[in-house]
Write a protein that holds these residues in place. Structure first.
Motif, PDB file in Angstrom:
ATOM      1  N   VAL A  64       0.930  -1.109  -0.066  1.00  0.00           N
ATOM      2  CA  VAL A  64      -0.056   0.081   0.010  1.00  0.00           C
ATOM      3  C   VAL A  64       0.983   1.272   0.047  1.00  0.00           C
ATOM      4  O   VAL A  64       2.084   1.309   0.436  1.00  0.00           O
ATOM      5  CB  VAL A  64      -0.871  -0.007   1.222  1.00  0.00           C
ATOM      6  CG1 VAL A  64      -2.124  -1.203   1.084  1.00  0.00           C
ATOM      7  CG2 VAL A  64      -0.085   0.077   2.440  1.00  0.00           C
ATOM      8  N   THR A  65       0.262   2.232  -0.334  1.00  0.00           N
ATOM      9  CA  THR A  65       1.161   3.632  -0.413  1.00  0.00           C
ATOM     10  C   THR A  65       0.562   4.788   0.117  1.00  0.00           C
ATOM     11  O   THR A  65      -1.040   4.643   0.117  1.00  0.00           O
ATOM     12  CB  THR A  65       1.548   3.958  -1.872  1.00  0.00           C
ATOM     13  OG1 THR A  65       2.226   4.970  -1.522  1.00  0.00           O
ATOM     14  CG2 THR A  65       0.352   4.325  -2.697  1.00  0.00           C
ATOM     15  N   PHE A  66       1.009   5.706   0.711  1.00  0.00           N
ATOM     16  CA  PHE A  66       0.220   6.982   1.094  1.00  0.00           C
ATOM     17  C   PHE A  66       1.397   7.977   1.214  1.00  0.00           C
ATOM     18  O   PHE A  66       2.522   7.775   1.154  1.00  0.00           O
ATOM     19  CB  PHE A  66      -0.328   6.908   2.534  1.00  0.00           C
ATOM     20  CG  PHE A  66       0.500   6.572   3.804  1.00  0.00           C
ATOM     21  CD1 PHE A  66       1.297   7.364   4.533  1.00  0.00           C
ATOM     22  CD2 PHE A  66       0.708   5.150   4.135  1.00  0.00           C
ATOM     23  CE1 PHE A  66       1.968   7.217   5.584  1.00  0.00           C
ATOM     24  CE2 PHE A  66       1.586   4.647   5.063  1.00  0.00           C
ATOM     25  CZ  PHE A  66       2.122   5.812   5.788  1.00  0.00           C
ATOM     26  N   ALA A  67       1.024   9.296   1.126  1.00  0.00           N
ATOM     27  CA  ALA A  67       1.831  10.444   1.415  1.00  0.00           C
ATOM     28  C   ALA A  67       1.601  11.419   2.468  1.00  0.00           C
ATOM     29  O   ALA A  67       0.411  11.521   2.799  1.00  0.00           O
ATOM     30  CB  ALA A  67       1.776  11.186   0.090  1.00  0.00           C
ATOM     31  N   VAL A  68       2.563  11.656   2.951  1.00  0.00           N
ATOM     32  CA  VAL A  68       2.780  12.585   4.473  1.00  0.00           C
ATOM     33  C   VAL A  68       3.463  13.689   4.045  1.00  0.00           C
ATOM     34  O   VAL A  68       4.337  13.645   3.484  1.00  0.00           O
ATOM     35  CB  VAL A  68       3.215  11.584   5.399  1.00  0.00           C
ATOM     36  CG1 VAL A  68       4.638  11.084   5.321  1.00  0.00           C
ATOM     37  CG2 VAL A  68       2.880  12.373   6.728  1.00  0.00           C
ATOM     38  N   ALA A  69       3.082  14.896   4.593  1.00  0.00           N
ATOM     39  CA  ALA A  69       3.620  16.148   4.468  1.00  0.00           C
ATOM     40  C   ALA A  69       5.190  15.989   5.038  1.00  0.00           C
ATOM     41  O   ALA A  69       5.026  15.381   6.129  1.00  0.00           O
ATOM     42  CB  ALA A  69       2.988  17.286   4.994  1.00  0.00           C
ATOM     43  N   ARG A  70       6.077  16.705   4.590  1.00  0.00           N
ATOM     44  CA  ARG A  70       7.280  16.735   5.064  1.00  0.00           C
ATOM     45  C   ARG A  70       7.779  17.642   6.232  1.00  0.00           C
ATOM     46  O   ARG A  70       8.302  17.469   6.896  1.00  0.00           O
ATOM     47  CB  ARG A  70       8.299  17.418   3.855  1.00  0.00           C
ATOM     48  CG  ARG A  70       8.441  16.424   2.683  1.00  0.00           C
ATOM     49  CD  ARG A  70       9.889  16.820   2.142  1.00  0.00           C
ATOM     50  NE  ARG A  70      10.229  16.251   0.937  1.00  0.00           N
ATOM     51  CZ  ARG A  70      10.797  14.705   1.028  1.00  0.00           C
ATOM     52  NH1 ARG A  70      11.177  14.283   2.238  1.00  0.00           N
ATOM     53  NH2 ARG A  70      11.149  14.243   0.050  1.00  0.00           N
ATOM     54  N   THR A  71       6.565  18.275   6.493  1.00  0.00           N
ATOM     55  CA  THR A  71       6.325  19.161   7.693  1.00  0.00           C
ATOM     56  C   THR A  71       5.863  18.314   9.083  1.00  0.00           C
ATOM     57  O   THR A  71       5.850  18.570  10.031  1.00  0.00           O
ATOM     58  CB  THR A  71       5.591  20.194   7.454  1.00  0.00           C
ATOM     59  OG1 THR A  71       4.299  20.033   7.067  1.00  0.00           O
ATOM     60  CG2 THR A  71       6.115  21.266   6.538  1.00  0.00           C
ATOM     61  N   SER A  72       5.379  16.998   8.520  1.00  0.00           N
ATOM     62  CA  SER A  72       4.879  16.279   9.653  1.00  0.00           C
ATOM     63  C   SER A  72       5.957  15.987  10.729  1.00  0.00           C
ATOM     64  O   SER A  72       6.951  15.634  10.708  1.00  0.00           O
ATOM     65  CB  SER A  72       4.288  14.985   9.161  1.00  0.00           C
ATOM     66  OG  SER A  72       3.966  14.016  10.346  1.00  0.00           O
ATOM     67  N   ARG A  73       5.539  16.242  12.171  1.00  0.00           N
ATOM     68  CA  ARG A  73       6.435  15.813  13.035  1.00  0.00           C
ATOM     69  C   ARG A  73       6.107  14.446  13.591  1.00  0.00           C
ATOM     70  O   ARG A  73       6.870  13.789  14.461  1.00  0.00           O
ATOM     71  CB  ARG A  73       6.137  16.675  14.378  1.00  0.00           C
ATOM     72  CG  ARG A  73       6.859  18.168  13.651  1.00  0.00           C
ATOM     73  CD  ARG A  73       6.735  19.172  15.058  1.00  0.00           C
ATOM     74  NE  ARG A  73       5.109  19.570  15.082  1.00  0.00           N
ATOM     75  CZ  ARG A  73       4.614  20.347  16.013  1.00  0.00           C
ATOM     76  NH1 ARG A  73       5.328  20.812  16.921  1.00  0.00           N
ATOM     77  NH2 ARG A  73       3.326  20.687  15.993  1.00  0.00           N
ATOM     78  N   THR A  74       4.852  13.899  13.188  1.00  0.00           N
ATOM     79  CA  THR A  74       4.258  12.485  13.584  1.00  0.00           C
ATOM     80  C   THR A  74       5.136  11.530  12.827  1.00  0.00           C
ATOM     81  O   THR A  74       5.445  10.412  13.276  1.00  0.00           O
ATOM     82  CB  THR A  74       2.932  12.545  13.449  1.00  0.00           C
ATOM     83  OG1 THR A  74       2.371  13.494  14.429  1.00  0.00           O
ATOM     84  CG2 THR A  74       2.382  11.019  14.017  1.00  0.00           C
ATOM     85  N   TRP A  75       5.127  11.753  11.510  1.00  0.00           N
ATOM     86  CA  TRP A  75       5.616  10.589  10.637  1.00  0.00           C
ATOM     87  C   TRP A  75       7.187  10.238  11.119  1.00  0.00           C
ATOM     88  O   TRP A  75       7.356   8.778  11.035  1.00  0.00           O
ATOM     89  CB  TRP A  75       5.782  11.099   9.354  1.00  0.00           C
ATOM     90  CG  TRP A  75       6.175  10.069   8.204  1.00  0.00           C
ATOM     91  CD1 TRP A  75       7.381  10.402   7.553  1.00  0.00           C
ATOM     92  CD2 TRP A  75       5.974   8.771   7.904  1.00  0.00           C
ATOM     93  NE1 TRP A  75       7.845   9.163   6.922  1.00  0.00           N
ATOM     94  CE2 TRP A  75       7.092   8.281   7.309  1.00  0.00           C
ATOM     95  CE3 TRP A  75       5.247   8.060   8.700  1.00  0.00           C
ATOM     96  CZ2 TRP A  75       7.073   6.582   7.182  1.00  0.00           C
ATOM     97  CZ3 TRP A  75       4.962   6.424   8.270  1.00  0.00           C
ATOM     98  CH2 TRP A  75       6.032   5.748   7.722  1.00  0.00           C
ATOM     99  N   PRO A  76       7.954  10.963  11.379  1.00  0.00           N
ATOM    100  CA  PRO A  76       9.285  10.626  11.659  1.00  0.00           C
ATOM    101  C   PRO A  76       9.406   9.682  12.955  1.00  0.00           C
ATOM    102  O   PRO A  76       9.902   8.619  13.056  1.00  0.00           O
ATOM    103  CB  PRO A  76       9.963  11.581  12.044  1.00  0.00           C
ATOM    104  CG  PRO A  76       9.483  12.668  11.135  1.00  0.00           C
ATOM    105  CD  PRO A  76       7.961  12.354  11.263  1.00  0.00           C
ATOM    106  N   ARG A  77       8.246   9.911  14.062  1.00  0.00           N
ATOM    107  CA  ARG A  77       7.980   8.857  15.078  1.00  0.00           C
ATOM    108  C   ARG A  77       7.520   7.500  14.528  1.00  0.00           C
ATOM    109  O   ARG A  77       7.985   6.580  15.170  1.00  0.00           O
ATOM    110  CB  ARG A  77       7.164   9.438  15.968  1.00  0.00           C
ATOM    111  CG  ARG A  77       7.939  10.626  16.653  1.00  0.00           C
ATOM    112  CD  ARG A  77       7.243  11.849  17.468  1.00  0.00           C
ATOM    113  NE  ARG A  77       6.316  11.187  18.362  1.00  0.00           N
ATOM    114  CZ  ARG A  77       5.112  11.674  18.846  1.00  0.00           C
ATOM    115  NH1 ARG A  77       4.884  12.903  18.394  1.00  0.00           N
ATOM    116  NH2 ARG A  77       4.438  11.113  19.653  1.00  0.00           N
TER     117      ARG A  77
END
Length: 177
Positions: A64-77
């Motif tokens: 599966v795929t999704f895109a997350v904003a580079r500004t997200s502070r949650t994605w790195p976690r």
């Protein structure tokens, strides 16, 4: 003599940056999408984010795929955990979508969930959930394109999904199919 590759490259360069972001958002927003919450359990507890750019990518292997904003502070976690759950929200879960889109708040406050086989939060009442391990990430301009390898999934046919169209949630007459 120019080749078709030369023309394509020239055309690409001519259009780069010429589309205003609001116009892009308005036109592409004509496409209706579902809404998901991507979740994991990190060192500091459960984390999650709302996303509407989710799709099935491959059956073999299951991706599966999704895109997350580079500004997200949650994605790195979530990335640091290495595995996550994609929760496909139901039509009556608009508030949950909004709760997980906020920055700085305890996104899991008042949210009931159970752990997936790999431990990621499966939110109560979702249409479906898909547990993944991080397969790869790609540069997507102002977003990161994430690919997840599916390890487990389940769903129910008696719930309608939460839909998003032209910058707003679509009202649906019933949460049952």
């Amino acid at each position: 003599m120019e080749t078709s590759g030369d023309i394509a490259e020239s055309t690409r360069n001519d259009f780069r940056g010429s589309i205003p972001p609001q116009r892009m958002r308005d036109v592409v927003g004509s496409f209706c999408s579902g809404v998901v919450v991507v979740s994991a359990v990190g060192a500091e507890g459960p984390v999650g984010l709302t996303c509407q750019s989710f799709a099935s990518l491959s059956l073999d292997p299951p991706l599966v795929t999704f895109a997350v904003a580079r500004t997200s502070r949650t994605w790195p976690r979530i990335r640091d955990v290495g595995s996550f759950c994609v929760n496909i929200l139901a039509a009556d879960q608009r508030e949950l979508s909004q709760q997980f889109s906020r920055s700085g708040a305890d996104k899991f406050a008042g949210v009931e969930w159970l752990p997936s086989p790999l431990g990621a939060p499966v939110l109560d009442g979702v249409v479906a959930w898909i547990e993944c391990e991080l397969w790869h990430e790609y540069d997507g301009g102002d977003h990161t394109i994430v690919i997840g390898e599916v390890h487990e999934l389940a769903g129910t046919a008696d719930r309608r999904p939460l839909l998003f169209h032209r910058g707003t949630y679509l009202d649906q007459p019933s949460t049952t199919a």
